[in-house]
Design a protein around this motif. Structure first.
Motif, PDB file in Angstrom:
ATOM      1  N   GLU A 180       0.837  -1.215   0.000  1.00 13.22           N
ATOM      2  CA  GLU A 180       0.000   0.000   0.000  1.00 13.22           C
ATOM      3  C   GLU A 180       0.864   1.255   0.000  1.00 13.22           C
ATOM      4  OE1 GLU A 180      -2.722  -1.248   3.346  1.00 13.22           O
ATOM      5  OE2 GLU A 180      -3.946   0.305   2.394  1.00 13.22           O
TER       6      GLU A 180
ATOM      7  N   TYR B  27     -16.690  -0.104   3.364  1.00  6.64           N
ATOM      8  CA  TYR B  27     -15.249  -0.142   3.641  1.00  6.64           C
ATOM      9  C   TYR B  27     -14.947  -0.912   4.926  1.00  6.64           C
ATOM     10  CZ  TYR B  27     -16.190   3.801   0.567  1.00  6.64           C
ATOM     11  OH  TYR B  27     -16.666   4.578  -0.454  1.00  6.64           O
TER      12      TYR B  27
ATOM     13  N   GLN C 123     -14.125  -1.601  -8.379  1.00  3.05           N
ATOM     14  CA  GLN C 123     -13.267  -1.921  -7.240  1.00  3.05           C
ATOM     15  C   GLN C 123     -12.135  -0.902  -7.081  1.00  3.05           C
ATOM     16  OE1 GLN C 123     -14.388  -3.884  -5.007  1.00  3.05           O
ATOM     17  NE2 GLN C 123     -16.057  -4.277  -6.434  1.00  3.05           N
TER      18      GLN C 123
ATOM     19  N   ALA D  78     -11.549   1.446  -3.815  1.00  2.00           N
ATOM     20  CA  ALA D  78     -10.262   1.492  -3.099  1.00  2.00           C
ATOM     21  C   ALA D  78      -9.802   2.936  -2.930  1.00  2.00           C
ATOM     22  CB  ALA D  78      -9.220   0.674  -3.857  1.00  2.00           C
TER      23      ALA D  78
END
Lengths: 161, 386
Positions: free
Chosen positions: A5, B209, B288, B292
């Motif tokens: 990430e 989420y 998606q 995100a």
């Protein structure tokens, strides 16, 4: 996963602060710092650069994509040729690719003359190189995942339900 | 000439967000966190499908309920994503946005004098929709203490056990609240016991989420036959301007809605139907990716609000957060002053009905750089008013 990430965020914008990345990943700032240090130490993150829209500057900047075909012999591999070419400061990117040619090379210079001279005098004479095809970049619309130009026009209503 | 406008129109006040829109539009330095639509463009595949349909001259009306192919795709999609089973022929109707579907349902189900309980704060169109249909609105406030979830206690305290319809929107606009299955079960039991019909607006269903997924109340025992579910392509598929929504429900109700629809809209926009079909068939990855990105912005904005000293509800859905207005301000005063002094547009929570006062609806459907700058300006605003 968190390292991935962090990496994705750095790729999106290397100037995100540690605090920003921490906010977006639910990590502590110290964890973000550590992840970045590890990525750098492992050579996964090799450097940080600005993405430049050269068309917005008055200074001329000439760039070319050069296709290179090479002939290998027993003593010389792709890596050897790549090592020799990559050392030239004019070469900004060099990739071995599949298809009709072997290397895809990006070259930068201050003028067409300078770039042409570099290719004809420094690249073409390399004994293993059998052919060069040079494409001068006329306009760039996207670099490193970032669309260039005048930016997004947000024509949405400023307040909507 | 002066017209005698219908009472039901005159009785509805202008939208509370209109004034903020007008102030924001007058200035060119405004960063808007007041936008209720995605900042992403419609996925290319869906746009291409729309363009191709136009090139091929597919611009005539479709079946009133929408192209059968689209209804089949919707049926497959809701079965796959939300465990909902609906017959494309009888139980699905495609509409011009989910808003049309909601309006059709009100007109199909509400008799003059009927009581419609609305969980609030909520999307601003439900209340006028009930009024236009001749019904009476009964607000059911939700509160931050209960994470803005609807509870049986709130329904009972509002006196809604005698209502005819119960309307809610989860994931919620404006709070960003979600309802989990365990929250829905007692509501379902209450609804069955009191013979209510539920209108469940699930337009933000894809946008959840922190590992949460969306559960529709229609999947709970005995609820499918008393629930109308609304969904559409505006939010998760970033297709607001294409105006394509749908309703799922018992054949009798969908048939009644279609009766109104065929005399008014005739059919949903044909080009949009082709785009929607493609969106369902090939744009899952696009959805998606957008989810995100919203999630990262959500984490960022919640964290920044807390850092600058504003309490904010821990939103888990949609693309809104719902911070508390600092003491000494009403929501409207705060929103107006921060717009005037710092050029940041947010929407006062009271616009969305009971339970919204004291809060702001802040959308993070905008780029991170703008969100960051807006929060910096809010921080400066708070410092100026210490």
């Amino acid at each position: 996963m968190s390292e991935r990430e962090v990496l994705e965020l750095l790729r999106e914008n290397a100037r995100y602060s540690t605090a920003d990345i921490a906010r977006m990943t639910d990590l502590d700032e110290s964890e973000v710092d550590r992840a970045i240090e590890e990525l750098e130490a492992a050579g996964v993150v090799c450097g940080y650069q600005a993405v430049v829209d050269w068309d917005k500057l008055e200074d001329e900047r000439v760039r070319a994509e050069v296709e290179l075909n090479v002939h290998l012999d027993r003593e010389t591999g792709y890596g050897d040729i790549a090592e020799r070419l990559a050392r030239f400061p004019q070469v900004t990117a060099l990739r071995l690719v599949s298809g009709d040619y072997d290397f895809d090379m990006e070259v930068e210079g201050d003028s067409i003359r300078e770039v042409s001279q570099f290719i004809s005098e420094k690249v073409a004479p390399v004994p293993e190189i059998t052919q060069t095809v040079t494409h001068y970049v006329m306009t760039s619309y996207k670099e490193n995942g970032i669309e260039l130009g005048d930016g997004d026009e947000d024509d949405r209503l400023s307040v909507s339900p | 000439m002066t017209f005698e406008l219908a009472d039901r129109v005159q009785s509805v006040p202008p939208s509370g967000i209109r004034r903020f829109f007008e102030i924001a539009e007058e200035r060119d330095d405004v960063i808007s966190l007041g936008v209720g639509e995605p900042d992403f463009a419609t996925p290319w595949a869906a746009r291409d499908a729309a363009i191709t349909s136009l090139e091929q001259g597919k611009t005539s009306y479709t079946a009133n309920r929408g192209k059968r192919e689209l209804r089949e795709a919707i049926s497959d999609y809701v079965a796959d994503r939300f465990d909902l089973g609906y017959d494309p022929d009888e139980e699905i109707i495609a509409t011009a946005g989910a808003s049309e579907a909601v309006d059709l349902a009100f007109r199909a189900l509400v008799n003059p004098g009927d009581t419609v309980a609305i969980a609030q704060p909520s999307y601003i169109s439900y209340e006028p929709g009930v009024t236009f249909a001749g019904g009476e609105v009964l607000p059911v406030p939700t509160t931050e203490e209960n994470d803005f979830r609807l509870t049986v206690d709130a329904i009972e305290q509002a006196g809604a056990s005698e209502a005819d319809l119960l309307v809610y929107c989860y994931p919620n606009n404006p709070t960003g609240a979600i309802m989990r299955e365990s929250d829905l079960e007692p509501i379902a039991e209450f609804v069955r016991e009191h013979d209510l019909t539920v209108l469940a607006d699930e337009i933000y269903a894809e946008l959840t989420y922190d590992g949460h997924t969306h559960t529709s109340i229609a999947t709970l025992p005995g609820m499918r036959e008393r629930t109308i579910v609304f969904n559409g392509f505006s939010k998760a598929h970033a297709m607001t301007g294409l105006r394509l929504g749908y309703a799922l429900g018992p054949a009798e109700v969908i048939g009644a809605m279609n009766k109104i629809h065929q005399y008014t809209m005739l059919s949903a926009p044909t080009t949009a139907q082709y785009a929607a079909l493609e969106a369902l068939e090939s744009c899952e990855n696009d959805v998606q990716e957008m989810v995100a990105e919203y999630d990262r912005r959500r984490k960022f904005i919640l964290s920044r609000f807390r850092e600058i000293g504003m309490d904010v509800f821990d939103a888990k859905g949609a693309f809104y957060c719902f911070p508390e207005v600092p003491e000494g301000w009403t929501a409207e005063e705060f929103a107006q002053d921060v717009l005037t002094e710092q050029g940041v547009a947010v929407v006062p929570g009271d616009v969305f009905g009971a339970g919204g006062e004291g809060h702001l609806r802040v959308s993070y459907a905008t780029g991170l750089e703008d969100i960051r700058e807006a929060l910096t300006r809010l921080e400066a605003f708070l410092a100026d008013h210490e």
